[in-house]
Design an enzyme around this catalytic site. Structure first.
Site, PDB file in Angstrom:
ATOM      1  N   GLU B 345      23.221  21.382 -14.973  1.00  0.00           N
ATOM      2  CA  GLU B 345      23.718  21.592 -13.608  1.00  0.00           C
ATOM      3  C   GLU B 345      22.674  21.099 -12.605  1.00  0.00           C
ATOM      4  O   GLU B 345      22.274  21.816 -11.691  1.00  0.00           O
ATOM      5  CB  GLU B 345      24.018  23.086 -13.387  1.00  0.00           C
ATOM      6  CG  GLU B 345      24.830  23.684 -14.533  1.00  0.00           C
ATOM      7  CD  GLU B 345      25.211  25.149 -14.356  1.00  0.00           C
ATOM      8  OE1 GLU B 345      26.382  25.461 -14.575  1.00  0.00           O
ATOM      9  OE2 GLU B 345      24.354  25.963 -13.974  1.00  0.00           O
ATOM     10  N   CYS B 441      29.502  33.104 -10.302  1.00  0.00           N
ATOM     11  CA  CYS B 441      28.527  32.950  -9.225  1.00  0.00           C
ATOM     12  C   CYS B 441      29.178  32.366  -7.983  1.00  0.00           C
ATOM     13  O   CYS B 441      28.954  32.852  -6.882  1.00  0.00           O
ATOM     14  CB  CYS B 441      27.314  32.148  -9.670  1.00  0.00           C
ATOM     15  SG  CYS B 441      27.613  30.451 -10.126  1.00  0.00           S
TER      16      CYS B 441
END
Lengths: 676, 676
Positions: B345, B441
């Protein structure tokens, strides 16, 4: 399927290639790859990952010797099963009795011996043959009494034999061993390795099958299917044909055999139709789209084609045809590369042709050549040979450096070197070839294919000689007991002049079937066929009649530079063109054209100039064209700005054959170039 | 760094947003996201992955209760450490005393309570507050006597506490808990959770530090740094500031702390400079390029900016500036998205901006907004606010569906839905938003950001009110004991008309600093400043003087459609344009334009027509333009053919705001469109 059209490859002992494009490549394999490979098999190359292959055979052999000495008191060892042994920190010459390397390490030997065999047919070499015989002795000493021969399990514990067909590679190793053994027997007449392969095959035949009490498994990595057919064809033993059939027919049936091994991954569990990776998601005849690991796929399809030919099974043949068409008309790169993603080294989906995250493994294109030849054997249609020629001259040959000393697994069509280093999604793409691999499939596969190129160039039936590739050399054809030599000279792939001359003491009545390459369309000339009957069928020109000493056919195929475009469903190639000439695909390299290849614009109707050169060590035709390059837009303090009219500057571009890329260090490369 | 320019966010209790663009988004969060989130925290949403968050707190609380009842006989449990507990097959309401979910599951609560706190400032809601108080009771009951509060270790075994800072998330959970606690205290005045956070912080401060005997570690996933600064600013306790400083300064020093935890991966071992993923590869002041996990990176940089501001550390400030510039001028998408690859990521490298394999996590853009606000607090330069506005209107907001019920992690700029399903390299890209995530998240991060948007729109110092975003509403400004209300109306981002009216019983002498957005250049008008002093500095128009009741400033920013291009080093955008209007980036969707978006060609100087519509439930301006589309090339029996002159047909295209994409089912989408 029409068995009257069947043909078979001509024995390499009846072919002598002696010039043109392929002979120098074969010489490279003979002089560079085969000796280097033998050194790696013995872990003697400092800069290459050790193979441990011969080490493992020796260890297994020692264990067998102990066993023999122990005599009847011997009990099969049940060593702790250690799974996939991690490579130690390069011990080079481990003197312990452990197995090292990957589960499929035995196949390193088998691929080598196969290349050696082919090479010996073209270039007898007693010293090499002696080394090979010695290696065979070591390998055969490792074979168990029952015929089993895979050092991973012999060393690590026979109690686990055939318990992980899905991911371990016993049947794969068997397949390669068999291919090598058949080749070595055919080349030298020596049958020691062939007999070992037969004993292993006998053991496998006794272990697997539909009969009650037999294991219902099949290979995780296919190859045994086509190997068994070769073994059948050289021995005539129906058992091997039957076993090949079994492996093909059992594959993908319900309940899934691989489920029973208990090694189903979490990811696999989630899919109802699983094991696509292994082409075991459906019974083979229900498979309509090439899926999963590309090398495994084309190895399977090759085996299916072999079985279809042997058994006359039309449904299997039609499946092969469907899969062939799916690959070549919907999932193949312009270079003959296949396998769009490195995730699982696999196919993705129709018309998805990413050029930079591509896999296009060298071995997959090699497997496509295997498949093509097998389809040709059943149906002499030039569509197969066109793809075979395309793959050979591009996606296969690009796997090897021009000096035969380094190799690509992955054959990208677009490279930005920085991405190869710093984008984890492109780190499988290497900007320069690697010396050798721990998992060495591509280099030895190249070696065995190139050494045997003659058996792809020519096939025959009783009275017909098919010329699929115009590989220069002499081919012996026997018709009704009369032998004729057909001498072929060929300027391909650089010029389109081909001659075929017959040398024969007595006239021979036969047909020569000449492939008219797809890339020349109808733009070819034939001279010298006066008095013979000519007809075109499925891309082959059949020239029939009586051939006498000195009969000479002259062919001239038009070789024009062609600017190619992709089907619009291939969104990755939108607005781009690729350059071809004959079967050769071209590319732009930074070495010739500087950085910033995405800024280059080619006018599709521009005139290309040909430049014949030896500068890279081989004769090649480079192409030059007047093009444009966009003046780089440099945004101050940022990445984006309001659009400004682009400024184009004239730029001469130089295209080189794709297979020759990455021989001058690291740099950008593009096959598909933006059009103006 | 010039501390006279410092400003700080205005308390949300002194801001009431009441119209324009952001209020409806806030209402969506209040009505949809917060209640939904509470249900997921309690595993009551059938279609969403269970959180187990409140379950875990309850289990830990029960264990504490037992402990209290056992009294002095109690010994800390040493449960077997089970590592990362796999999610069971959805037990929903597990009644056992195990920890479920990810190691960072506690933070689900903290993110929720933070969003609740902000929401209560804008919309008092006693019922919601009661639920929140109850949740806080559950959470606080789980805290150990020593202040430690992370249920993963409380339940699984305290002997392993702080032994895997690299990959477990105790300090991350602490950071979120603290952010939530400060926000709830500031919103409601209730300090139960704040005190819990302080006790946890005290414990951490006693455990970590440079002093002998203390642990020299630091967070694997940053956030504690900025959380500690918030805690310091609300409590005034220097200990917290010192701890934040320690975490920043210790990071990346040699020998690597993470090495000592013995959890180094094979891949990490191979790199001399390791832990880039965690921004722990170098001491922070030596970091010049944004690297590794993008969310962690911008969370760290935000904390660094906070510490630089508090301590006046110029080298740290300069590092923040260098990293800001690297991200925003070399590694940011036109949408304000950051993080080019899903592998880790993470950032890749400068000018590498793939649009289809992109990551551009919603949380990373949110973190960029955090970072921007903190840079603005030190240096009111509109370059920070421009990026903040860009990210908010595009890469952040695209993370949430227009109905607030589904969410994106990944925000691609180019989507072909088939690739999302069948190309494993693009399966992280979803063609439609997902309901909720097990690792939640992005949705709660969106909730807390949008609910607190006022604190990003406005900052102040003693006599100056900075307007960074023209969010409609009323802001209270106190100067020398005099209170003024500044009422802002704003047509942004759809029209450029903004008014600021002062409501004040007595005249107030102050400065209003108005950001002139980068997208309008110098094309703006100001009315109503007669008699006041005006000056421009770093993109802000400072209007100073005495403000009386009814004083009215009128601003009009030119809002023109802009056709953008990328720097030529961004090879992925070569030959393409993106459309913007004000801060809003546009895209083409299949729903409006049919399939085959790569075939579309836009003339960069074409005239765009604006179309105001509520059809997607919110007022938006869509854009129409006369463009061309290439007639699809269909290759018969293959993928490639010789180039033929393309045929273009006229086609009206409709662009919609990027953030509104994927609200009408699955389809193609492109931000960067081929230019004609």
């Amino acid at each position: 399927m029409d068995s009257t059209k069947f043909s078979k490859p001509i024995s390499l002992k009846r072919i002598q290639l002696d010039g043109g494009f392929w002979k120098p490549e074969m010489e490279l394999v003979r002089k560079e790859v085969i000796p280097y490979q033998w050194e790696t098999l013995n872990d003697r190359v400092p800069e290459a990952a050790p193979s441990y292959c011969m080490h493992n055979f020796k260890v297994a052999g020692r264990m067998n010797k102990e066993k023999r000495e122990l005599g009847s008191r011997y009990q099969e060892p049940t060593y702790t099963f250690r799974g996939f042994e991690a490579l130690p920190d390069d011990p080079r010459h481990p003197d312990d009795d452990k197995f090292y390397g990957c589960v499929f390490q035995d196949s390193d030997f088998s691929k080598w011996i196969e290349a050696v065999a082919y090479s010996l047919t073209q270039h007898p070499d007693p010293e090499l043959e002696k080394i090979a015989d010695g290696a065979i002795d070591i390998v055969c000493a490792a074979q168990l009494e029952n015929g089993y021969l895979d050092t991973y399990y012999i060393i690590n514990g026979m109690d686990k034999m055939f318990t992980n067909l899905k991911d371990h590679h016993e049947l794969y190793c068997f397949g390669h061993l068999t291919e090598g053994a058949v080749a070595y027997y055919q080349a030298t007449g020596k049958d020691k390795l062939l007999k070992a392969a037969m004993r292993f095959a006998d053991f496998i035949a006794s272990y697997f099958g539909t009969e009650e009490g037999k294991c219902k498994g099949y290979p995780g990595h296919e190859i045994a299917e086509m190997a068994l057919v070769r073994l059948y064809e050289v021995t005539g033993d129906e058992k091997y044909k039957k076993l090949a059939e079994y492996f093909v027919n059992q594959r993908g049936t319900q309940p899934y055999y691989f489920d029973s091994e208990g090694k189903v991954t979490e990811k696999e569990k989630k899919t109802k139709i699983r094991y696509q990776y292994y082409q075991a998601h459906l019974p083979v005849r229900e498979q309509k789209t090439a899926m999963g690991h590309a090398v495994r796929a084309v190895y399977l399809y090759s085996g299916m084609a072999d079985v279809a030919r042997l058994t006359g099974d039309d449904s299997l043949y039609q499946t092969c045809e469907t899969l062939w068409n799916n690959i070549t008309t919907k999932q193949m790169y312009v270079t003959g590369g296949i396998g769009q993603t490195h995730h699982g080294e696999a196919f993705t989906f129709d018309y998805d042709m990413p050029n930079d995250t591509i896999y296009a493994e060298t071995c997959a294109s090699i497997g496509l050549v295997f498949f093509a030849r097998r389809m040709l054997e059943m149906n002499p249609d030039s569509k197969y040979a066109d793809v075979m020629e395309l793959a050979l001259h591009n996606g296969v040959l690009s796997g090897m450096a021009l000096d035969g000393k380094s190799f690509f697994y992955v054959n990208p069509l677009s490279v930005n070197p920085r991405s190869c280093h710093d984008d984890p999604g492109k780190q499988h793409v290497k900007p320069v070839r690697q010396k050798w691999f721990g998992c060495a499939c591509c280099p030895p596969n190249l070696a065995r294919l190139i050494s045997s190129i003659g058996s792809y160039a020519y096939t025959e039936n009783e009275d017909t000689l098919w010329v699929h590739l115009y590989a220069g050399g002499t081919v012996e054809k026997e018709v009704n007991g009369q032998k004729a030599q057909v001498v072929i000279t060929s300027g391909l792939p650089w010029d389109g002049d081909v001659t075929l001359k017959v040398e024969s003491e007595q006239p021979v009545t036969m047909t020569v079937a000449l492939r008219i390459p797809g890339w020349c369309g109808e733009d070819f000339e034939l001279e010298g066929a006066v008095g013979k009957e000519c007809r075109m069928e499925n891309g082959y020109l059949y020239v029939s009649g009586e051939w006498k000493e000195g009969d000479l056919l002259k062919l001239r195929f038009a070789m024009k530079v062609k600017v190619m475009q992709a089907d619009s469903r291939v969104r990755q190639d939108e607005g781009k063109v690729a350059i071809m000439r004959g079967p050769v695909v071209y590319c732009l390299e930074e070495a010739d054209n500087g950085q910033g290849l995405p800024l280059v614009r080619v006018k599709p109707d521009a005139v290309f100039t040909e430049e014949k050169t030896d500068e890279l060590g081989f004769t090649m035709i480079m192409l030059r064209v007047d093009a444009k390059t966009k003046k780089p837009v440099t945004v101050e303090n940022g990445l984006y700005q309001t659009w400004q009219k682009p400024v184009y500057e004239g730029k001469e571009l130089r295209f080189i054959p794709y297979y020759a890329w990455a021989n001058r260090g690291e740099g950008e490369m593009e096959v598909w170039v933006n059009q103006l």
